[in-house]
Write a protein that holds these residues in place. Sequence first.
Motif, mmCIF file in Angstrom:
data_model
loop_
_atom_site.group_PDB
_atom_site.id
_atom_site.type_symbol
_atom_site.label_atom_id
_atom_site.label_comp_id
_atom_site.label_asym_id
_atom_site.label_seq_id
_atom_site.Cartn_x
_atom_site.Cartn_y
_atom_site.Cartn_z
ATOM 1 N N LEU A 3 2.524 1.767 -3.401
ATOM 2 C CA LEU A 3 1.594 2.323 -4.386
ATOM 3 C C LEU A 3 1.293 3.795 -4.095
ATOM 4 O O LEU A 3 1.176 4.609 -5.026
ATOM 5 C CB LEU A 3 0.301 1.506 -4.393
ATOM 6 C CG LEU A 3 0.432 0.093 -4.986
ATOM 7 C CD1 LEU A 3 -0.806 -0.736 -4.666
ATOM 8 C CD2 LEU A 3 0.647 0.168 -6.501
ATOM 9 N N VAL B 160 -5.938 -3.292 -0.682
ATOM 10 C CA VAL B 160 -4.543 -3.633 -0.977
ATOM 11 C C VAL B 160 -3.985 -4.588 0.067
ATOM 12 O O VAL B 160 -3.267 -5.546 -0.269
ATOM 13 C CB VAL B 160 -3.676 -2.351 -1.052
ATOM 14 C CG1 VAL B 160 -2.188 -2.704 -1.154
ATOM 15 C CG2 VAL B 160 -4.087 -1.506 -2.250
ATOM 16 N N PHE C 150 -2.530 -6.825 -8.710
ATOM 17 C CA PHE C 150 -2.636 -5.365 -8.674
ATOM 18 C C PHE C 150 -2.856 -4.747 -10.053
ATOM 19 O O PHE C 150 -3.356 -3.624 -10.155
ATOM 20 C CB PHE C 150 -1.408 -4.766 -7.998
ATOM 21 C CG PHE C 150 -1.392 -4.989 -6.510
ATOM 22 C CD1 PHE C 150 -2.349 -4.410 -5.696
ATOM 23 C CD2 PHE C 150 -0.448 -5.810 -5.921
ATOM 24 C CE1 PHE C 150 -2.363 -4.633 -4.334
ATOM 25 C CE2 PHE C 150 -0.450 -6.037 -4.561
ATOM 26 C CZ PHE C 150 -1.415 -5.453 -3.758
ATOM 27 N N THR D 262 -2.503 -8.302 -0.419
ATOM 28 C CA THR D 262 -1.145 -8.600 0.042
ATOM 29 C C THR D 262 -1.103 -9.908 0.825
ATOM 30 O O THR D 262 -0.217 -10.749 0.619
ATOM 31 C CB THR D 262 -0.617 -7.457 0.930
ATOM 32 O OG1 THR D 262 -0.605 -6.247 0.169
ATOM 33 C CG2 THR D 262 0.784 -7.756 1.432
ATOM 34 N N VAL E 216 -5.113 4.371 -3.835
ATOM 35 C CA VAL E 216 -5.641 3.024 -3.581
ATOM 36 C C VAL E 216 -6.252 2.924 -2.183
ATOM 37 O O VAL E 216 -5.957 3.730 -1.305
ATOM 38 C CB VAL E 216 -4.529 1.965 -3.745
ATOM 39 C CG1 VAL E 216 -4.142 1.813 -5.206
ATOM 40 C CG2 VAL E 216 -3.307 2.323 -2.910
ATOM 41 N N VAL F 147 2.703 -0.561 -11.850
ATOM 42 C CA VAL F 147 2.636 -1.903 -11.253
ATOM 43 C C VAL F 147 4.030 -2.504 -11.146
ATOM 44 O O VAL F 147 4.400 -3.079 -10.114
ATOM 45 C CB VAL F 147 1.718 -2.826 -12.071
ATOM 46 C CG1 VAL F 147 1.729 -4.236 -11.498
ATOM 47 C CG2 VAL F 147 0.292 -2.285 -12.089
ATOM 48 N N TYR G 7 0.839 -1.202 0.000
ATOM 49 C CA TYR G 7 0.000 0.000 0.000
ATOM 50 C C TYR G 7 0.872 1.250 0.000
ATOM 51 O O TYR G 7 0.639 2.189 -0.778
ATOM 52 C CB TYR G 7 -0.915 -0.002 1.220
ATOM 53 C CG TYR G 7 -1.631 1.313 1.447
ATOM 54 C CD1 TYR G 7 -2.752 1.655 0.691
ATOM 55 C CD2 TYR G 7 -1.165 2.237 2.396
ATOM 56 C CE1 TYR G 7 -3.400 2.876 0.889
ATOM 57 C CE2 TYR G 7 -1.810 3.447 2.592
ATOM 58 C CZ TYR G 7 -2.920 3.758 1.837
ATOM 59 O OH TYR G 7 -3.550 4.964 2.016
#
Length: 338
Positions: free
Chosen positions: A253, A265, A296, A269, A260, A306, A250
Motif C-alpha cells: 500500500l 494494516v 482494505f 493482515t 496507511v 485496492v 503495508y
Amino acid sequence: MNKKNLWGVLIVLLISSLVLYFDLRATPMATLKAAAGQIIPWRLVLVFLAMALSYVCEALILRLLATKRPGTAKRSFWSYLRIPLIQALFNGITPMATGGQPSQLAAMVEMGMAGGRATSILMMKFICYQLVVLFAYLTAFIFGFHFVAGKFSALAIFIFLGFALHVFSIILLLLAMFAHNWTVKAVKKVMKLLGRIFGQERAQAWEKSTLEQVESFYKESQALKAEKKKLWGVVLLTVGQLLCYYSAPYLALRALGQPVDYVQVTLMTILIIMFMAVIPLPGASGGAEFSFQTLFASFISQPGVVVLAMFLWRFATYFFGMILGIFGWSFKPAKLRD
C-alpha cells in the motif's frame, strides 16, 4: 516435481487467474492506470525484500537449530535457505498447506541430514513458531476483530473459526509440552471412545501414531527448554520472520502512495491469514483475495489501488515464494553427512 504437484500449480494458477480476471473486469482500465501511476519503485522493491528477509530468517532458524553440536557437518547457507523456499512452493500447491512440512523434511534428508535429526529440528522450529503465532493471533483478535465484526459479520464468522482452529491446535501443543501425563491419558480415553465408533484396530493405530507424536513433542520441548540461548535466538528470529511476512500488505500500500497506518494494516493482515486457514483450496486461492479486498476497501477509497495492492501482496507472499521454491528444488546442495 511429479504430476500431482504440477496439477496443484495449475489449479492455483487457474483460480488466481479467474479471481484477477473478475477483479480487472470490474475495475475500469483508466482507474487501474491511474493507480499504477502512483507506484513508487523503491518502495515496491521493499515488498519483495521483506519477503526475502522472512525466508532468510527461517533459514537462520534452521541453521541455528542444526549447528553448534559435535559432529555436525559444515553445510552452506544455501543448504538451509532452500528449505523455506521449498516449503513455500509446497505450501502453495497443496490444500491447507499440508505439503509444507513433508517437503522440508525431504529437502533436509536430501542435503545429507539423518531423518530423525531433521524431524527433531523441524519440530523444535514448529514449537517456537506456534508460540510466536499464538501471541500474534491473540493481539490481532483482541485489537482488530471488533472492526471486522462491526462491518463484515459474515467474514468475521470465518475469521473466528480460523482463530479457534489455531488456538485449539496450539492448546494441544502446549498440553503435549507441559502436561505430558495428562495428555497421554486423554489420548487413550479419546481413542477408546473412537474405537467403539470406528473399530478397535483402527483406533489402536491412531492411538499409536498420536502417542508417538506426543512423545516426540514432549522430548523436543524438554531439549529446547534446556538450551535457553538457542531458544531465545529462535524466538527472536521467528518474530523477525513473521514481522517481515505480515508487513507485506503495508509495504504494498505504501508502494502505491497510500498514507496507511502500520499497526492497523498489520492487524488486518493477521485477520486475513486467520480467514485463509479455513479455505481448503491450495494457497487459499479466492478466499485470500476476497478477504483482502473486503477489509482494505473499507478505508481505501480508490478501488484501483485496492486491486493492485492485492495483486502485489499475493504475488510477493505467494507466487514469488513458489517461483523461488522451484529454483530451490532444482539447485541441490552438496550432500554432507553428519
